[in-house]
Design a protein around this motif. Structure first.
Motif, short mmCIF file in Angstrom:
data_model
loop_
_atom_site.label_atom_id
_atom_site.label_comp_id
_atom_site.label_asym_id
_atom_site.label_seq_id
_atom_site.Cartn_x
_atom_site.Cartn_y
_atom_site.Cartn_z
N LYS A 64 0.72 -1.24 0.02
CA LYS A 64 -0.18 0.13 -0.05
C LYS A 64 0.94 1.40 0.00
CE LYS A 64 -3.95 -1.92 2.18
NZ LYS A 64 -4.68 -2.03 3.37
N GLU A 65 1.79 1.34 0.72
CA GLU A 65 2.62 2.52 1.16
C GLU A 65 4.01 2.53 0.18
OE1 GLU A 65 3.05 2.51 5.23
OE2 GLU A 65 0.62 2.40 5.68
N GLY A 66 4.33 1.50 0.01
CA GLY A 66 5.82 1.18 -0.65
C GLY A 66 5.82 1.58 -2.20
N SER A 67 7.05 1.54 -2.78
CA SER A 67 7.34 1.83 -4.00
C SER A 67 7.55 0.49 -4.61
CB SER A 67 8.67 2.68 -4.14
OG SER A 67 8.36 3.93 -3.44
N LYS A 68 7.57 0.38 -6.04
CA LYS A 68 7.81 -0.62 -6.75
C LYS A 68 8.86 -0.55 -7.83
CE LYS A 68 5.21 -3.41 -10.13
NZ LYS A 68 3.93 -3.77 -10.81
N LEU A 69 9.78 -1.60 -8.08
CA LEU A 69 10.58 -1.69 -9.00
C LEU A 69 10.28 -3.04 -9.75
CD1 LEU A 69 13.86 -0.80 -7.11
CD2 LEU A 69 12.62 0.74 -8.88
N SER A 70 10.53 -2.98 -11.33
CA SER A 70 10.28 -4.31 -11.84
C SER A 70 11.41 -4.68 -12.79
CB SER A 70 9.15 -4.34 -12.90
OG SER A 70 8.12 -4.09 -11.95
N SER A 71 11.77 -6.04 -12.98
CA SER A 71 12.64 -6.39 -13.87
C SER A 71 12.02 -7.30 -14.76
CB SER A 71 13.85 -7.24 -13.34
OG SER A 71 13.20 -8.27 -12.74
N LYS A 72 12.49 -8.02 -15.82
CA LYS A 72 11.81 -8.93 -16.60
C LYS A 72 10.88 -9.98 -15.98
CE LYS A 72 12.87 -11.98 -20.37
NZ LYS A 72 14.02 -13.02 -20.78
N LEU A 73 11.12 -10.42 -14.92
CA LEU A 73 10.67 -11.62 -14.25
C LEU A 73 9.97 -11.30 -12.95
CD1 LEU A 73 13.20 -14.55 -14.95
CD2 LEU A 73 11.21 -14.08 -16.32
N ILE A 74 10.55 -10.45 -12.22
CA ILE A 74 10.22 -10.12 -10.75
C ILE A 74 9.99 -8.61 -10.68
CG2 ILE A 74 11.07 -10.37 -8.44
CD1 ILE A 74 13.12 -12.49 -9.61
N SER A 75 9.11 -8.45 -9.55
CA SER A 75 8.81 -7.09 -9.04
C SER A 75 9.36 -6.97 -7.59
CB SER A 75 7.39 -6.52 -9.17
OG SER A 75 6.93 -6.75 -10.34
N LEU A 76 9.98 -5.91 -7.28
CA LEU A 76 10.13 -5.63 -6.03
C LEU A 76 9.62 -4.45 -5.56
CD1 LEU A 76 12.37 -5.59 -3.46
CD2 LEU A 76 13.66 -4.26 -4.68
N TYR A 77 8.84 -4.69 -4.28
CA TYR A 77 8.03 -3.78 -3.45
C TYR A 77 8.84 -3.41 -2.31
CZ TYR A 77 4.26 -4.70 -6.75
OH TYR A 77 3.22 -4.95 -7.57
N TYR A 78 9.18 -2.23 -1.93
CA TYR A 78 10.00 -1.85 -0.56
C TYR A 78 9.45 -0.57 0.07
CZ TYR A 78 11.92 1.76 -3.77
OH TYR A 78 12.08 2.66 -4.73
N VAL A 79 9.42 -0.53 1.42
CA VAL A 79 8.99 0.50 2.38
C VAL A 79 10.10 0.72 3.18
CG1 VAL A 79 7.65 -0.93 3.56
CG2 VAL A 79 7.01 1.53 3.36
N LYS A 80 10.33 1.73 3.77
CA LYS A 80 11.11 1.99 4.64
C LYS A 80 10.76 1.69 6.13
CE LYS A 80 14.56 5.40 6.37
NZ LYS A 80 15.76 5.04 5.78
N SER A 81 11.28 0.67 6.98
CA SER A 81 10.40 0.16 8.03
C SER A 81 10.53 1.03 9.17
CB SER A 81 11.41 -1.20 8.35
OG SER A 81 11.10 -1.61 9.73
N GLU A 82 9.37 0.99 9.96
CA GLU A 82 9.22 1.86 11.19
C GLU A 82 9.95 1.21 12.25
OE1 GLU A 82 8.24 4.88 10.70
OE2 GLU A 82 8.15 4.96 8.44
#
Length: 122
Positions: free
Chosen positions: A23-41
Motif C-alpha cells: 500500500k505505502e511502498g514503491s515498486k521496481l520491476s525487471s523482466k521476471l520479478i517485481s520488488l516492492y519496498y518501504v522503509k521500516s518503522e
C-alpha cells in the motif's frame, strides 16, 4: 566472498507489514520479478518476503521452487547491493507465467537489487 544471509530473522511474515509494503511502498520491476519496498518503522535491518502467484503457477511445488531460486539468488548476490543495516522491508514477487531457469532469475534479481541500491542512494 561473504554470502548474504536469508534466514528466519530476516523473514517478513506479519501480514499487516506485508500489506503496508504494497500500500505505502514503491515498486521496481525487471523482466521476471517485481520488488516492492518501504522503509521500516519498527526494525532497523532488512527483512524479506517472496511471493509467487497461485493463478500463474497452480502447483505448490512449482511456487516453492521459484521462491527457493529467488532466495538463493539473493543469498549469492545480496552482499554486492545490500547491507543488513538498511531499515527496509522488501517483497519480491515473481510474475512471469513461465518457470524460468536459475540464471534468468538471478539476472532479474541482480537488476532489481542494482536499481534498488541506486534509488536508495539517490
Amino acid at each position: 566472498m561473504s554470502l548474504f544471509s536469508v534466514n528466519k530473522n530476516t523473514a517478513l511474515k506479519n501480514s499487516s507489514e506485508i500489506d503496508a509494503v504494497f500500500k505505502e511502498g514503491s515498486k521496481l520491476s525487471s523482466k521476471l520479478i517485481s520488488l516492492y519496498y518501504v522503509k521500516s518503522e519498527k526494525e532497523n535491518h532488512l527483512r524479506f518476503a517472496f511471493s509467487v502467484g497461485k493463478k500463474t503457477h497452480a502447483l505448490a511445488t512449482t511456487r516453492n521452487k521459484l521462491k527457493r531460486l529467488m532466495k538463493e539468488a539473493l543469498r549469492l548476490n545480496g552482499h554486492e547491493y545490500l547491507n543488513h543495516s538498511f531499515p527496509y522491508n522488501l517483497v519480491f514477487v515473481y510474475f512471469s507465467s513461465k518457470e524460468e531457469s536459475f540464471k534468468s532469475i538471478e539476472k532479474s534479481m541482480k537488476s532489481l537489487l542494482l536499481s534498488f541500491k541506486n534509488k536508495k542512494l539517490s
